[in-house]
Design a protein around this motif. Structure first.
Motif: not given
Length: 80
Positions: A22-32, A40-42, A54-59
């Motif tokens: 239920g939580r959305l992760l930032k790219p750094l957290d997803a990578a971790e 690599q996540v990108q 996308y929340i606005g321009t933030s994946p």
């Protein structure tokens, strides 16, 4: 740059994985979470292998989507 570790302690005192459903992760957290670098996540996102929201321009990355990607990798023996 320091990164925050997503580690919690279980009731028995042992380290464990937090409940991130239920939580959305930032790219750094997803990578971790995946054990890879943010680049690599990108790459996985750009190629459609790892869905993002996308929340606005933030994946942002949903934990169930990341876990589904991991499962696809297990079945294929490599990329999702």
């Amino acid at each position: 740059m320091e990164t925050a570790m997503l580690v919690v302690e279980r009731e028995d005192g042992q380290p464990g994985r937090p409940n991130l459903n239920g939580r959305l992760l930032k790219p750094l957290d997803a990578a971790e979470y995946l054990g890879v670098c943010t680049r690599q996540v990108q790459y996985l996102t750009k190629n459609g292998e790892l869905p993002c929201i996308y929340i606005g321009t933030s994946p942002r990355y949903a934990v169930p989507d990341i876990e589904a990607f991991i499962e696809r990798c297990r079945r294929k023996g490599g990329r999702g």
